[in-house]
Design an enzyme around this catalytic site. Structure first.
Site, PDB file in Angstrom:
ATOM      1  N   GLY A  38     -11.362  69.521-100.199  1.00  0.00           N
ATOM      2  CA  GLY A  38     -10.650  70.871 -99.933  1.00  0.00           C
ATOM      3  C   GLY A  38      -9.494  70.710 -98.570  1.00  0.00           C
ATOM      4  O   GLY A  38      -8.563  71.356 -98.636  1.00  0.00           O
ATOM      5  N   SER A  39     -10.150  69.911 -97.643  1.00  0.00           N
ATOM      6  CA  SER A  39      -9.383  69.601 -96.565  1.00  0.00           C
ATOM      7  C   SER A  39      -8.184  68.636 -96.961  1.00  0.00           C
ATOM      8  O   SER A  39      -7.171  68.563 -96.200  1.00  0.00           O
ATOM      9  CB  SER A  39     -10.220  69.120 -95.593  1.00  0.00           C
ATOM     10  OG  SER A  39     -11.149  69.976 -94.908  1.00  0.00           O
ATOM     11  N   SER A  80     -10.706  68.119 -91.587  1.00  0.00           N
ATOM     12  CA  SER A  80     -11.985  68.111 -91.888  1.00  0.00           C
ATOM     13  C   SER A  80     -12.667  69.473 -91.642  1.00  0.00           C
ATOM     14  O   SER A  80     -12.556  69.781 -90.566  1.00  0.00           O
ATOM     15  CB  SER A  80     -12.865  67.018 -91.709  1.00  0.00           C
ATOM     16  OG  SER A  80     -14.204  67.331 -91.856  1.00  0.00           O
ATOM     17  N   THR A  85     -16.855  64.670 -92.033  1.00  0.00           N
ATOM     18  CA  THR A  85     -16.634  63.961 -93.246  1.00  0.00           C
ATOM     19  C   THR A  85     -16.490  62.525 -92.984  1.00  0.00           C
ATOM     20  O   THR A  85     -15.528  62.109 -92.111  1.00  0.00           O
ATOM     21  CB  THR A  85     -15.536  64.533 -94.169  1.00  0.00           C
ATOM     22  OG1 THR A  85     -16.012  65.803 -94.391  1.00  0.00           O
ATOM     23  CG2 THR A  85     -15.199  63.788 -95.093  1.00  0.00           C
ATOM     24  N   ARG A 132     -13.250  74.422 -99.243  1.00  0.00           N
ATOM     25  CA  ARG A 132     -12.057  74.821-100.112  1.00  0.00           C
ATOM     26  C   ARG A 132     -11.655  76.266 -99.965  1.00  0.00           C
ATOM     27  O   ARG A 132     -10.695  76.756-100.544  1.00  0.00           O
ATOM     28  CB  ARG A 132     -12.555  74.648-101.580  1.00  0.00           C
ATOM     29  CG  ARG A 132     -13.769  75.415-101.888  1.00  0.00           C
ATOM     30  CD  ARG A 132     -14.302  74.875-103.297  1.00  0.00           C
ATOM     31  NE  ARG A 132     -15.371  75.545-104.084  1.00  0.00           N
ATOM     32  CZ  ARG A 132     -16.756  75.234-103.535  1.00  0.00           C
ATOM     33  NH1 ARG A 132     -16.780  74.533-102.623  1.00  0.00           N
ATOM     34  NH2 ARG A 132     -17.762  76.242-104.255  1.00  0.00           N
ATOM     35  N   GLU A 215     -15.182  72.704-108.715  1.00  0.00           N
ATOM     36  CA  GLU A 215     -16.355  72.852-107.656  1.00  0.00           C
ATOM     37  C   GLU A 215     -16.940  74.499-107.923  1.00  0.00           C
ATOM     38  O   GLU A 215     -17.913  74.882-107.596  1.00  0.00           O
ATOM     39  CB  GLU A 215     -15.600  72.925-106.477  1.00  0.00           C
ATOM     40  CG  GLU A 215     -15.551  71.232-106.039  1.00  0.00           C
ATOM     41  CD  GLU A 215     -14.861  71.157-104.793  1.00  0.00           C
ATOM     42  OE1 GLU A 215     -15.632  71.584-103.746  1.00  0.00           O
ATOM     43  OE2 GLU A 215     -13.869  70.842-104.653  1.00  0.00           O
ATOM     44  N   HIS A 231       5.309  59.594-120.001  1.00  0.00           N
ATOM     45  CA  HIS A 231       5.385  58.084-120.531  1.00  0.00           C
ATOM     46  C   HIS A 231       3.957  57.507-120.904  1.00  0.00           C
ATOM     47  O   HIS A 231       3.909  56.405-120.848  1.00  0.00           O
ATOM     48  CB  HIS A 231       5.755  57.286-119.124  1.00  0.00           C
ATOM     49  CG  HIS A 231       7.084  57.776-118.697  1.00  0.00           C
ATOM     50  ND1 HIS A 231       8.191  57.205-119.013  1.00  0.00           N
ATOM     51  CD2 HIS A 231       7.470  58.835-117.817  1.00  0.00           C
ATOM     52  CE1 HIS A 231       9.429  57.802-118.383  1.00  0.00           C
ATOM     53  NE2 HIS A 231       8.974  58.725-117.869  1.00  0.00           N
ATOM     54  N   LYS A 326     -23.997  63.436-101.250  1.00  0.00           N
ATOM     55  CA  LYS A 326     -23.809  63.183 -99.782  1.00  0.00           C
ATOM     56  C   LYS A 326     -25.023  62.695 -99.235  1.00  0.00           C
ATOM     57  O   LYS A 326     -25.099  61.670 -98.429  1.00  0.00           O
ATOM     58  CB  LYS A 326     -23.210  64.375 -98.782  1.00  0.00           C
ATOM     59  CG  LYS A 326     -22.245  64.021 -98.143  1.00  0.00           C
ATOM     60  CD  LYS A 326     -21.755  65.276 -97.462  1.00  0.00           C
ATOM     61  CE  LYS A 326     -20.592  66.175 -98.116  1.00  0.00           C
ATOM     62  NZ  LYS A 326     -20.222  67.408 -97.282  1.00  0.00           N
TER      63      LYS A 326
HETATM   64  C1  F6R Z   1     -16.202  71.921-100.553  1.00  0.00           C
HETATM   65  C2  F6R Z   1     -15.169  71.139-100.694  1.00  0.00           C
HETATM   66  C3  F6R Z   1     -15.134  69.623-100.420  1.00  0.00           C
HETATM   67  C4  F6R Z   1     -15.042  69.159 -98.960  1.00  0.00           C
HETATM   68  C5  F6R Z   1     -14.964  67.771 -98.856  1.00  0.00           C
HETATM   69  C6  F6R Z   1     -14.712  67.273 -97.531  1.00  0.00           C
HETATM   70  O1  F6R Z   1     -16.044  73.318-100.592  1.00  0.00           O
HETATM   71  O2  F6R Z   1     -14.122  71.605-101.250  1.00  0.00           O
HETATM   72  O3  F6R Z   1     -14.270  69.032-101.265  1.00  0.00           O
HETATM   73  O4  F6R Z   1     -13.742  69.856 -98.665  1.00  0.00           O
HETATM   74  O5  F6R Z   1     -16.237  67.214 -99.102  1.00  0.00           O
HETATM   75  O6  F6R Z   1     -15.305  68.002 -96.366  1.00  0.00           O
HETATM   76  P1  F6R Z   1     -14.539  68.632 -95.201  1.00  0.00           P
HETATM   77  O7  F6R Z   1     -13.651  69.504 -95.754  1.00  0.00           O
HETATM   78  O8  F6R Z   1     -15.587  69.211 -94.372  1.00  0.00           O
HETATM   79  O9  F6R Z   1     -14.167  67.482 -94.504  1.00  0.00           O
END
Ligand code: F6R
Length: 332
Positions: A38-39, A80, A85, A132, A215, A231, A326
């Site tokens: 999401g970030s 992030s 992350t 997200r 998600e 293509h 994770k």
């Molecule tokens: C959760 C989401 C994930 C996080 C990703 C990175 O809602 O969208 O895709 O964005 O795991 O985590 P962050 O954003 O905290 O760096």
């Protein structure tokens, strides 16, 4: 707040960026945006907007940094939401080792601490929500940092335009864009979504659609862009017809500002796939700025993904598979 309330909050999130304090840094000759999931989407929003300017901008999503940074010394903008992350932290560690200029967008976490330790420009976005669900905050923050580094002009007019358009589209759950999202969700129910869009604004929105369906609705979805898919991908729809007609539904995102040849490709692709793949429908981008057109497509997809979840009796907010993964990665 529910995930749908977060979707409806998007115009306010974008407007939040209007009042941020300027974060001026040394003018950058190039910018590298880093962030995952999401970030990472907010990082890509930054690149999309900066691509119309004169400062070279790239997005990197992985561990460390690409080798070329040692030579070109870009300004690194790290995004992030959690601030924790591991790939993003690894990129930031490399950036600080190399002494690259750094700016940070986070709701706190380790990244917030690093920004304070090294005195990097830091925009703290509101926390307490899924990353997200914070795309409006994160994108606005990224744009204000890009502005501070001299990579883009004042983004506030585009933020206002995007917020105004999304606000009309969504209303309070009764706007035309909201109803379109709900209709498209009907057409996608029980099927694998394939989202096609023109490169640029459209394809970035298509990636967001894909990730939100993954998600929020916990369903498979795929996205591809034109002209590239003309293509290769269209050659693949003819053979397993019985399977694909049963399993897939397409959504076409169109952008009136896309290259005229790409718009023609879109029309020809829609015709080609007619009768071959079921289509849930299409969405047309609205607005003058690329940011407004992007968020006009994203808003409809965000609604569709949450409605898809609701229809299937799935809670859109938790992401148990991603969390468990994770934890496995972190080890015993
Ligand atoms: C959760 C989401 C994930 C996080 C990703 C990175 O809602 O969208 O895709 O964005 O795991 O985590 P962050 O954003 O905290 O760096």
């Amino acid at each position: 707040m529910s995930m749908m309330e977060r979707v409806l909050e998007l115009p306010d999130q974008l407007r939040w960026g209007l009042d941020l304090e300027p974060q001026t840094s040394k003018p950058a000759s190039s910018v590298l945006l880093v962030g995952m999931g999401g970030s990472g989407m907010a990082a890509r929003v930054g690149k999309l907007v900066a691509d119309s300017g004169r400062v070279q901008t790239a997005v990197y999503q992985g561990y460390g940094l690409p080798a070329w940074v040692a030579e070109s010394k870009p300004h690194v903008i790290a995004v992030s939401h959690s601030g924790n992350t591991e790939e993003t932290l690894s990129s930031v560690e490399r950036a600080t080792d190399l002494g690259l200029p750094l700016s940070v967008v986070a709701a706190g976490g380790r990244l917030g601490d690093i920004a304070a330790d090294v005195g990097a420009p830091f925009i703290e976005v509101p926390g307490g929500m899924m990353p997200r669900a914070a795309l409006g905050y994160q994108s606005a923050a990224v744009l204000r940092l890009l502005e501070g580094a001299g990579a883009i002009a004042d983004p506030r007019p585009a933020l206002e335009e995007a917020a105004d358009i999304v606000s009309v589209l969504l209303g309070s759950g009764d706007g035309a864009g909201f109803r379109l999202g709900a209709d498209l969700a009907e057409g996608l129910a029980g099927r694998i979504a394939v989202i096609y869009a023109p490169a640029g604004v459209g394809s970035l929105a298509a990636s967001r659609w894909k990730a939100q369906i993954n998600e929020n609705a916990k369903m498979p979805a795929y996205a591809n862009e034109m002209p590239e898919l003309n293509h290769n991908e269209i050659e693949g729809w003819g053979t397993l017809r019985e399977l694909t007609q049963r399993a897939i539904a397409t959504v076409f995102l169109t952008d009136p500002a896309a290259h005229e040849r790409v718009r023609l490709r879109m029309r020809l692709t829609v015709d080609l796939l007619d009768g071959m793949l079921p289509s849930a429908g299409s969405v047309v981008a609205q607005g003058r700025s690329s940011l407004a057109r992007l968020f006009s497509l994203i808003a409809v997809g965000d609604v569709a993904s949450v409605v898809l979840a609701e229809q299937a009796g799935i809670d859109p907010t938790p992401i148990p598979v991603l969390e468990a993964f994770k934890q496995k990665l972190a080890g015993p």
